[in-house]
Design an enzyme around this catalytic site. Structure first.
Site, mmCIF file in Angstrom:
data_model
loop_
_atom_site.group_PDB
_atom_site.id
_atom_site.type_symbol
_atom_site.label_atom_id
_atom_site.label_comp_id
_atom_site.label_asym_id
_atom_site.label_seq_id
_atom_site.Cartn_x
_atom_site.Cartn_y
_atom_site.Cartn_z
ATOM 1 N N HIS A 27 0.828 -1.218 0.000
ATOM 2 C CA HIS A 27 0.000 0.000 0.000
ATOM 3 C C HIS A 27 0.864 1.270 0.000
ATOM 4 C CE1 HIS A 27 -3.931 -2.026 0.857
ATOM 5 N NE2 HIS A 27 -3.129 -2.929 1.394
ATOM 6 N N ASN A 43 -10.366 -2.755 2.511
ATOM 7 C CA ASN A 43 -10.042 -2.777 1.086
ATOM 8 C C ASN A 43 -11.306 -2.559 0.274
ATOM 9 O OD1 ASN A 43 -7.295 -3.254 1.289
ATOM 10 N ND2 ASN A 43 -7.457 -5.471 1.031
ATOM 11 N N HIS A 74 -3.897 0.989 12.381
ATOM 12 C CA HIS A 74 -3.675 -0.263 13.118
ATOM 13 C C HIS A 74 -5.004 -0.860 13.543
ATOM 14 C CE1 HIS A 74 -2.199 -3.342 15.561
ATOM 15 N NE2 HIS A 74 -2.103 -2.713 16.704
HETATM 16 FE FE1 HDE Z 1 -2.621 -4.787 5.394
HETATM 17 N N1 HDE Z 1 -0.796 -4.037 5.891
HETATM 18 N N2 HDE Z 1 -2.002 -6.618 5.923
HETATM 19 N N3 HDE Z 1 -4.371 -5.593 4.755
HETATM 20 N N4 HDE Z 1 -3.234 -3.010 4.832
HETATM 21 C C1 HDE Z 1 -0.422 -2.765 5.765
HETATM 22 O O1 HDE Z 1 0.675 -1.553 7.446
HETATM 23 C C2 HDE Z 1 -0.904 -6.889 6.652
HETATM 24 C C3 HDE Z 1 -4.739 -6.912 4.831
HETATM 25 C C4 HDE Z 1 -4.483 -2.664 4.409
HETATM 26 O O2 HDE Z 1 -3.103 3.519 4.122
HETATM 27 C C5 HDE Z 1 0.900 -2.472 6.413
HETATM 28 O O3 HDE Z 1 1.002 0.617 7.914
HETATM 29 C C6 HDE Z 1 -0.865 -8.297 6.978
HETATM 30 C C7 HDE Z 1 -6.141 -7.053 4.636
HETATM 31 C C8 HDE Z 1 -4.520 -1.272 4.057
HETATM 32 O O4 HDE Z 1 -1.515 3.308 5.634
HETATM 33 C C9 HDE Z 1 1.277 -3.822 7.030
HETATM 34 C C10 HDE Z 1 -1.952 -8.837 6.375
HETATM 35 C C11 HDE Z 1 -6.617 -5.795 4.434
HETATM 36 C C12 HDE Z 1 -3.235 -0.796 4.296
HETATM 37 C C13 HDE Z 1 0.121 -4.696 6.629
HETATM 38 C C14 HDE Z 1 -2.668 -7.797 5.739
HETATM 39 C C15 HDE Z 1 -5.493 -4.902 4.499
HETATM 40 C C16 HDE Z 1 -2.463 -1.897 4.779
HETATM 41 C C17 HDE Z 1 1.903 -1.804 5.525
HETATM 42 C C18 HDE Z 1 -2.356 -10.304 6.364
HETATM 43 C C19 HDE Z 1 -8.045 -5.367 4.141
HETATM 44 C C20 HDE Z 1 -2.740 0.611 4.055
HETATM 45 C C21 HDE Z 1 1.981 -0.366 6.002
HETATM 46 C C22 HDE Z 1 -2.754 -10.761 7.601
HETATM 47 C C23 HDE Z 1 -8.981 -5.708 5.174
HETATM 48 C C24 HDE Z 1 -2.905 1.459 5.266
HETATM 49 C C25 HDE Z 1 1.184 -0.327 7.198
HETATM 50 C C26 HDE Z 1 -2.467 2.876 4.978
HETATM 51 C C27 HDE Z 1 -1.131 -1.790 5.172
HETATM 52 C C28 HDE Z 1 0.046 -5.968 7.010
HETATM 53 C C29 HDE Z 1 -3.850 -8.025 4.992
HETATM 54 C C30 HDE Z 1 -5.651 -3.494 4.308
HETATM 55 C C31 HDE Z 1 2.614 -4.394 6.641
HETATM 56 C C32 HDE Z 1 0.214 -8.978 7.770
HETATM 57 C C33 HDE Z 1 -6.955 -8.365 4.709
HETATM 58 C C34 HDE Z 1 -5.720 -0.496 3.551
HETATM 59 O O5 HDE Z 1 1.339 -3.747 8.418
#
Ligand code: HDE
Length: 747
Positions: free
Chosen positions: A127, A199, A391
């Site tokens: 992202h 999402n 978070h």
């Molecule tokens: Fe994320 N995801 N994600 N994700 N995600 C991040 O956090 C992660 C997942 C989503 O505009 C990271 O701050 C794991 C689902 C958005 O700042 C990180 C898993 C959904 C954003 C991270 C998922 C999301 C992130 C990278 C699997 C929809 C952008 C930077 C378990 C429900 C937030 C950060 C923004 C960002 C981890 C799966 C949505 C690495 C481990 C499912 C919208 O922490």
């Protein structure tokens, strides 16, 4: 020495340098006077674009030690160092003579360059590419039966910051690539910050967070050459999703039109996981969060997405900010699907802890609980959009988590990632991340500490600070005493997670014929870009388990045989709510391109322009040159306009080709075919036709459509008056596109 004398001495020294070196030594200080319009004395800064400000700061800023609160720079009169010392010169480093080496003692030089050297921070690991906006959320009060969360109370207004993003691309990648979009919302509630990190697709590729590095490594560019950027059309992605078949549902959403949204404003948002709500009485309900856009769900065509990546890689970012600045504030309703909190955590046979499954809206309607309006563009991209840190653990009382194994892993990851990205544990003190609820924690010190904490006893129990702060109180967050099953430690999923195909088939069966065509073409494109035959064949085997027609079509396009299914095809009930075709939506913020030149009916154009504004849409005049046509301002020229930025096109004239125009084509003998309309306008019309957009004409503009053979065709309006042409086009816009223009051979 008195101040006056020092000043005189400095000026005399400067004069001496100038006298000795000017015009005598190459590289000497220039004697050329500065450009006349560069201000030489302080004056009022230009007015800000609009009233911007960061969320109200409720945590200490350092102001309590007598310093002014930290504010944006470039407001005051004189340039200073970071320490506040006034500077005389920031254009030349301090040297031993004009041709001499730079002196190490030049603190200003070192401070300026060092700060610049460290301006970049790591981009988000996923992202990375995103755009944010401020807004306000208003509760409807309809959720108070199921949750005690105060921000959902009737009429309660809560400031929010929303960040939209793509997933795979780097920070500078294009907005319109085929990908999932992030939809992350920070609610600054009175009871603590709530982050809804969702999402635009309601399911995810994996069922367990431990697979996240695998899917992301597969989707990111190949590690050797770092290509392709922001694409899933490559071998490693399809290798993974065809082997790890729980990814097939999310993948089909990506291959559908949902993977290329028209705008952030026309995307749905989903919390994906099931959450647990708690009401005042302590009763619990399971829930899924939905964002419903006021403008409906609307997507680009694949050709538009590709064009936009080139002509305007910031397409979605620009659209968001242009709409806000035009007053067409983007709006969504927050909705809840509610399910009884039963011990098996299923609803209608669907496992609510499986993030690869939806619950069709026809089975559990989405109930509106509040409205989000985005009404303010950030003042500074880095400070706000880049530094905002979401978070899933940021929850207010009344909303709690479930055991969804994807959600559980995310609860760890989001805090962890900020420690590197924002360089330490105090990122919650960055203005955009500061809660609006009063903070009274016992966290101390660490890199980038902003607060000057008072008190001597940041521990509990204590007697020195009067025992403060005390835990508890009626409003405190309650960790629900949910029973955790007595079970052996295992690395395993429940058996119900094993069904990887029935809901993919449900999605496919819910699409209209046009949407199915688009899905087939997307698979054909993406798999066509893969090199490994084995990967294409394996993915075809997955498609065979979803639908034989889909599989056969894609196989034909790849020039491969269609395999037989290896699992029985599920019998599914289509969910009409999944299709974006067949409904009508308000026209707010839609962009109408109007082709004009001096020969056009300019009073008709002026009327249309006014009426477009009055309808809450945005008119953009496209002329042969910049500046004015008559009394009307031209916003785009034939050289700068490209069809992708218009939702509909109106032609008020048939402009003759520019003298240097390249003829559109040659006849068979090689002679140029006579072109009597500027070829760039012809291209605009051609693309708007291909992309199924409404096209209207009045006055001379009708000749263009006549010449192109489009008069009387679907979605093409020729009218005597400007107003009638606009009315025809506006009516067509309500359905987003002229759907019947797309060939539809699938049913
Ligand atoms: Fe994320 N995801 N994600 N994700 N995600 C991040 O956090 C992660 C997942 C989503 O505009 C990271 O701050 C794991 C689902 C958005 O700042 C990180 C898993 C959904 C954003 C991270 C998922 C999301 C992130 C990278 C699997 C929809 C952008 C930077 C378990 C429900 C937030 C950060 C923004 C960002 C981890 C799966 C949505 C690495 C481990 C499912 C919208 O922490």
């Amino acid at each position: 020495m008195e101040a006056r004398k020092v000043k005189d001495a400095v000026e005399a020294a400067a004069a001496k340098v100038a006298e000795v070196f000017t015009d005598k030594v190459p590289g000497a200080p220039s004697s050329v006077p500065p450009p006349v319009d560069e201000p030489t004395t302080p004056r009022d800064p230009l007015p800000p674009k609009s009233e911007h400000g960061t969320p109200e700061n409720r945590t200490p800023t350092g102001a309590e030690n007598g310093a002014p609160p930290t504010v944006n720079a470039q407001h005051g009169e004189y340039l200073t160092t970071a320490q506040g010392a006034r500077l005389r010169d920031t254009d030349h480093s301090l040297k031993a003579g004009p041709r001499g080496p730079t002196l190490l003692q030049d603190h200003h030089f070192r401070e300026k360059i060092t700060h610049f050297d460290h301006e970049r921070i790591p981009e988000r690991v996923v992202h990375a590419r995103g755009a944010g906006a401020h807004g306000v959320f208003t509760g409807y009060g309809s959720a108070t039966d199921v949750t005690r969360a105060g921000f959902l109370r009737q009429g309660k207004e809560t400031p929010v910051f929303v960040r939209f993003s793509t997933v795979l691309g780097s920070r500078g990648s294009a907005d319109t690539v085929r990908d999932t979009r992030g939809f992350a919302t920070k609610f600054y509630t009175d009871e603590g910050t709530f982050d809804l990190v969702g999402n635009n697709i309601p399911v995810f590729f994996i069922q367990d967070a431990i697979k996240f590095p695998d899917i992301i490594h597969a989707g990111k560019p190949h590690p050797d050459r770092e290509i392709p950027q922001a694409q899933s059309a490559h071998d490693t992605f399809w290798d993974f999703v065809s082997l790890h078949t729980e990814a097939q549902h999310h993948t089909m959403w990506n291959m559908s039109d949902r993977g290329i949204p028209r705008s952030y404003r026309t995307m749905e948002g989903f919390g994906v996981h099931t959450f647990r709500l708690v009401n005042e009485a302590g009763e619990t309900t399971l829930a899924k969060f939905h964002w419903k856009p006021k403008l409906g769900v609307h997507s680009l065509t694949w050709e538009e997405a590709q064009l936009a990546s080139g002509v305007d890689p910031d397409f979605h970012r620009r659209d968001l900010y242009d709409a806000i600045e035009a007053g067409a504030f983007p709006e969504w309703e927050l909705g809840l699907q509610l399910f009884p909190d039963t011990p098996d955590e299923t609803f209608a046979g669907i496992d609510l802890l499986d993030p690869t499954k939806i619950v069709p809206e026809e089975l559990a309607p989405v109930q509106a609980v509040g409205k989000l309006v985005l009404n303010r563009v950030p003042s500074n991209f880095f400070a706000e959009t880049e530094q905002v840190a979401f978070h899933l653990g940021h929850l207010p009382p009344g909303i709690d988590v479930t055991n969804d194994p994807l959600l559980q892993g995310r609860l760890f990851s989001y805090l962890d990632t900020q420690l590197t990205r924002l360089a330490g544990p105090n990122f919650h003190q960055i203005p955009i991340n500061r809660p609006h609820a009063p903070v009274n924690d016992m966290l101390r010190d660490g890199f980038h500490q902003q607060a000057v904490h008072a008190g001597v006893a940041p521990y509990r129990p204590n007697s020195l600070d009067g025992g403060n702060p005390f835990p508890g109180g009626d409003d405190a967050f309650l960790d629900l005493p949910v029973t955790v099953a007595e079970a052996p430690k295992v690395r395993a999923n429940p058996v119900s997670f094993d069904d990887h195909y029935s809901q993919v088939r449900l999605f496919w069966q819910s699409m209209s014929p046009v949407e199915k065509e688009h899905i087939v073409r997307a698979y054909a494109f993406e798999l066509g870009k893969c090199y490994e035959q084995a990967i294409k064949e394996r993915q075809l085997r997955c498609l065979a388990n979803i639908d034989p027609v889909l599989c056969a079509q894609v196989a034909t396009s790849l020039g491969l045989p269609a395999p037989e299914p290896t699992v029985p095809l599920a019998t599914v009930e289509p969910s009409p709510a999944l299709s974006q075709v067949g409904q009508e939506w308000p026209p707010d913020g839609r962009v109408i391109g109007i082709v004009v030149d001096a020969d056009a009916d300019l009073s008709g154009v002026a009327t249309v322009r006014r009426d477009v504004f009055a309808a809450g849409m945005v008119p953009l005049l496209i002329g042969p040159h910049g500046g004015m046509v008559g009394d009307l301002p031209v916003q785009r020229t034939f050289a700068t306009a490209r069809s992708v930025e218009f939702d509909a096109l109106l032609l008020a004239t048939a402009p003759a080709p520019a003298p240097d125009a390249i003829p559109a084509r040659d006849d068979k003998a090689g002679a140029p075919v006579a072109v009597d309309v500027d070829p760039r306008v012809q291209l605009l019309v051609d693309e708007c036709w291909r992309h199924a957009k409404a096209i209207g004409a009045f006055g001379g503009g009708s000749d263009v459509l006549e010449g192109a053979g489009l008069t009387g065709m679907p979605g093409v309006v020729t009218a005597d008056s400007a107003t009638a042409a606009l009315t025809g086009v506006s009516t067509l816009l309500a359905s987003h596109r002229v759907w019947e223009r797309f060939p539809a051979t699938l049913s």
